[in-house]
Design a protein around this motif. Structure first.
Motif, PDB file in Angstrom:
ATOM      1  N   ILE A   1       0.820  -1.211   0.000  1.00 57.14           N
ATOM      2  CA  ILE A   1       0.000   0.000   0.000  1.00 57.14           C
ATOM      3  C   ILE A   1       0.851   1.257   0.000  1.00 57.14           C
ATOM      4  N   VAL A   2       1.941   1.274   0.776  1.00 55.99           N
ATOM      5  CA  VAL A   2       2.748   2.492   0.825  1.00 55.99           C
ATOM      6  C   VAL A   2       3.386   2.794  -0.529  1.00 55.99           C
ATOM      7  N   ARG A   3       3.562   1.782  -1.363  1.00 53.69           N
ATOM      8  CA  ARG A   3       4.127   1.982  -2.697  1.00 53.69           C
ATOM      9  C   ARG A   3       3.087   2.444  -3.707  1.00 53.69           C
ATOM     10  N   LEU A   4       1.817   2.257  -3.400  1.00 56.77           N
ATOM     11  CA  LEU A   4       0.752   2.608  -4.340  1.00 56.77           C
ATOM     12  C   LEU A   4      -0.059   3.820  -3.887  1.00 56.77           C
ATOM     13  N   ALA A   5       0.105   4.220  -2.633  1.00 59.60           N
ATOM     14  CA  ALA A   5      -0.629   5.377  -2.122  1.00 59.60           C
ATOM     15  C   ALA A   5      -0.281   6.614  -2.948  1.00 59.60           C
ATOM     16  N   GLY A   6      -1.283   7.416  -3.232  1.00 59.75           N
ATOM     17  CA  GLY A   6      -1.104   8.586  -4.075  1.00 59.75           C
ATOM     18  C   GLY A   6      -1.461   8.322  -5.523  1.00 59.75           C
ATOM     19  N   GLU A   7      -1.443   7.056  -5.927  1.00 64.39           N
ATOM     20  CA  GLU A   7      -1.846   6.689  -7.284  1.00 64.39           C
ATOM     21  C   GLU A   7      -3.274   6.157  -7.328  1.00 64.39           C
ATOM     22  N   PHE A   8      -3.750   5.638  -6.198  1.00 72.48           N
ATOM     23  CA  PHE A   8      -5.048   4.985  -6.146  1.00 72.48           C
ATOM     24  C   PHE A   8      -5.790   5.384  -4.877  1.00 72.48           C
ATOM     25  N   THR A   9      -7.103   5.283  -4.910  1.00 74.49           N
ATOM     26  CA  THR A   9      -7.890   5.177  -3.682  1.00 74.49           C
ATOM     27  C   THR A   9      -7.802   3.723  -3.232  1.00 74.49           C
ATOM     28  N   ILE A  10      -7.506   3.498  -1.963  1.00 71.35           N
ATOM     29  CA  ILE A  10      -7.205   2.146  -1.487  1.00 71.35           C
ATOM     30  C   ILE A  10      -8.078   1.806  -0.289  1.00 71.35           C
ATOM     31  N   LEU A  11      -8.723   0.644  -0.360  1.00 73.33           N
ATOM     32  CA  LEU A  11      -9.477   0.094   0.759  1.00 73.33           C
ATOM     33  C   LEU A  11      -8.881  -1.246   1.144  1.00 73.33           C
ATOM     34  N   THR A  12      -8.650  -1.427   2.423  1.00 76.80           N
ATOM     35  CA  THR A  12      -8.265  -2.727   2.956  1.00 76.80           C
ATOM     36  C   THR A  12      -9.100  -2.994   4.198  1.00 76.80           C
ATOM     37  N   TYR A  13      -9.334  -4.261   4.497  1.00 80.61           N
ATOM     38  CA  TYR A  13     -10.256  -4.572   5.593  1.00 80.61           C
ATOM     39  C   TYR A  13      -9.933  -5.943   6.192  1.00 80.61           C
ATOM     40  N   ASP A  14     -10.424  -6.164   7.407  1.00 80.15           N
ATOM     41  CA  ASP A  14     -10.362  -7.476   8.041  1.00 80.15           C
ATOM     42  C   ASP A  14     -11.697  -8.175   7.813  1.00 80.15           C
ATOM     43  N   LYS A  15     -11.667  -9.334   7.155  1.00 77.94           N
ATOM     44  CA  LYS A  15     -12.918 -10.067   6.972  1.00 77.94           C
ATOM     45  C   LYS A  15     -13.447 -10.547   8.317  1.00 77.94           C
ATOM     46  N   ARG A  16     -14.709 -10.911   8.335  1.00 77.27           N
ATOM     47  CA  ARG A  16     -15.324 -11.352   9.588  1.00 77.27           C
ATOM     48  C   ARG A  16     -14.514 -12.513  10.197  1.00 77.27           C
ATOM     49  N   GLY A  17     -14.417 -12.483  11.530  1.00 73.35           N
ATOM     50  CA  GLY A  17     -13.672 -13.516  12.226  1.00 73.35           C
ATOM     51  C   GLY A  17     -12.174 -13.340  12.214  1.00 73.35           C
ATOM     52  N   HIS A  18     -11.682 -12.197  11.736  1.00 72.90           N
ATOM     53  CA  HIS A  18     -10.251 -11.932  11.637  1.00 72.90           C
ATOM     54  C   HIS A  18      -9.949 -10.514  12.119  1.00 72.90           C
ATOM     55  N   GLY A  19      -8.724 -10.320  12.574  1.00 70.57           N
ATOM     56  CA  GLY A  19      -8.279  -8.991  12.968  1.00 70.57           C
ATOM     57  C   GLY A  19      -9.192  -8.381  14.019  1.00 70.57           C
ATOM     58  N   LEU A  20      -9.574  -7.113  13.788  1.00 67.29           N
ATOM     59  CA  LEU A  20     -10.440  -6.397  14.720  1.00 67.29           C
ATOM     60  C   LEU A  20     -11.899  -6.441  14.315  1.00 67.29           C
ATOM     61  N   SER A  21     -12.231  -7.200  13.283  1.00 64.00           N
ATOM     62  CA  SER A  21     -13.630  -7.331  12.870  1.00 64.00           C
ATOM     63  C   SER A  21     -14.364  -8.302  13.793  1.00 64.00           C
ATOM     64  N   ASP A  22     -15.709  -8.179  13.799  1.00 67.74           N
ATOM     65  CA  ASP A  22     -16.532  -9.073  14.611  1.00 67.74           C
ATOM     66  C   ASP A  22     -16.397 -10.521  14.161  1.00 67.74           C
ATOM     67  N   LEU A  23     -16.679 -11.406  15.102  1.00 67.28           N
ATOM     68  CA  LEU A  23     -16.689 -12.830  14.800  1.00 67.28           C
ATOM     69  C   LEU A  23     -17.937 -13.229  14.020  1.00 67.28           C
ATOM     70  N   GLY A  24     -19.067 -12.612  14.319  1.00 64.21           N
ATOM     71  CA  GLY A  24     -20.305 -13.052  13.693  1.00 64.21           C
ATOM     72  C   GLY A  24     -20.690 -14.420  14.212  1.00 64.21           C
ATOM     73  N   ALA A  25     -21.276 -15.235  13.337  1.00 71.78           N
ATOM     74  CA  ALA A  25     -21.759 -16.555  13.744  1.00 71.78           C
ATOM     75  C   ALA A  25     -21.164 -17.621  12.837  1.00 71.78           C
ATOM     76  N   PRO A  26     -19.931 -18.060  13.133  1.00 74.20           N
ATOM     77  CA  PRO A  26     -19.325 -19.107  12.304  1.00 74.20           C
ATOM     78  C   PRO A  26     -20.045 -20.436  12.513  1.00 74.20           C
ATOM     79  N   PRO A  27     -19.911 -21.388  11.573  1.00 75.95           N
ATOM     80  CA  PRO A  27     -19.073 -21.314  10.367  1.00 75.95           C
ATOM     81  C   PRO A  27     -19.690 -20.409   9.310  1.00 75.95           C
ATOM     82  N   TYR A  28     -18.827 -19.956   8.383  1.00 74.96           N
ATOM     83  CA  TYR A  28     -19.249 -19.027   7.359  1.00 74.96           C
ATOM     84  C   TYR A  28     -19.394 -19.730   6.015  1.00 74.96           C
ATOM     85  N   THR A  29     -20.056 -19.041   5.110  1.00 72.79           N
ATOM     86  CA  THR A  29     -20.039 -19.414   3.701  1.00 72.79           C
ATOM     87  C   THR A  29     -19.223 -18.391   2.946  1.00 72.79           C
TER      88      THR A  29
END
Length: 269
Positions: free
Chosen positions: A42-70
């Motif tokens: 991202i640091v190499r592409l910042a300024g050239e693009f609008t960039i979105l990154t995220y933690d999918k459910r059950g990972h990082g700081l995102s909610d766990l939700g109700a596993p298992p997932y599809t």
């Protein structure tokens, strides 16, 4: 830090360059990781693009939700986040399960996808025996820590593991601190997902890329994916395992930039 409630689950994300009018890149990360794996790309592409990154459910700081997932749940989370942020069509850069989420997004919401970078992924990864065994392992007494060393050996090259000992400690911490239920829930999504028929219909510019020492989705598997997608490009990144954005961020950033140059403005499936 940024958070949004999507489909009843709070998703942790970061958005850079909003409102700039630049092309949009969306990064979707792999099983057992959070979005920090993309930092050096991202640091190499910042300024050239609008960039979105995220933690999918059950990972990082995102909610766990109700596993298992599809896989459809993961896809709908990403489409909902893109809609929430009013980003419009984007180039989706997905690693491993993130690459399958990217494929599913194009299938379910072609209006949101202008191009694909499918990194260390496939149209189908593993089989029921593999994923059920993985689920049993991480939900058992050993948890993710019990299989962490084997996973890290597939994620990173032998050279990196030997020379970057402090970094390896950090990546191990990231892996074992993921919620076991979220990890296992996404294993179930991977077990049940198969985009073999769909990828034959892909009509947006697509790059399939893989680390030459990937022990999870090896080059032959990613090449098979590329051969199924009409007109797809295929690249091998030397000196990288399953997570090239960590080991070879400059090369991967250059490849993403080159794919983006092939994407006509407003293109969609």
């Amino acid at each position: 830090m940024q958070f949004a409630r999507i489909n009843g689950v709070v998703l942790h994300h970061q958005l850079f360059g909003a409102g700039s009018g630049r092309p949009v890149l969306v990064f979707a990360n792999s099983l057992g990781t959070d979005f920090r794996i993309w930092r050096d790309v991202i640091v190499r592409l910042a300024g050239e693009f609008t960039i979105l990154t995220y933690d999918k459910r059950g990972h990082g700081l995102s909610d766990l939700g109700a596993p298992p997932y599809t896989m459809d749940q993961h896809v709908d989370d990403l489409s909902g986040l893109i809609d929430h942020l009013e980003l419009g069509p984007a180039i989706i850069v997905g690693l491993s399960v993130g690459g399958m989420i990217a494929q599913g997004l194009l299938e379910r919401r072609p209006d949101l996808v202008r191009g694909l970078v499918l990194c260390d992924t496939a149209h189908k990864i593993g089989d029921a025996t593999l994923w059920n065994g993985r689920i049993d392992a991480v939900m058992g007494d050993g948890g993710i820590a019990g299989i962490a060393d084997a996973i890290l050996a597939r994620w990173f090259t032998a050279r990196y593991r030997a020379e970057e000992t402090e970094a390896m400690a950090g990546w191990r911490n990231m892996l074992v601190r993921q919620p076991a239920a979220g990890y296992a829930g996404t294993c179930a999504a991977l077990r049940d997902a198969d985009y073999t028929d769909f990828v034959k219909t892909i009509a947006v510019p697509t790059l399939c890329v893989v680390g030459d020492e990937d022990g999870s989705t090896p080059p032959d598997l990613v090449l098979a994916l590329a051969r199924l997608i009409p007109g797809a490009r295929y690249e091998v990144i030397p000196g990288a395992g399953h997570i090239p954005p960590v080991e070879q961020p400059a090369l991967l950033a250059d490849m993403i930039r080159a794919l983006a140059a092939l994407v006509p403005s407003g293109a969609s499936q």
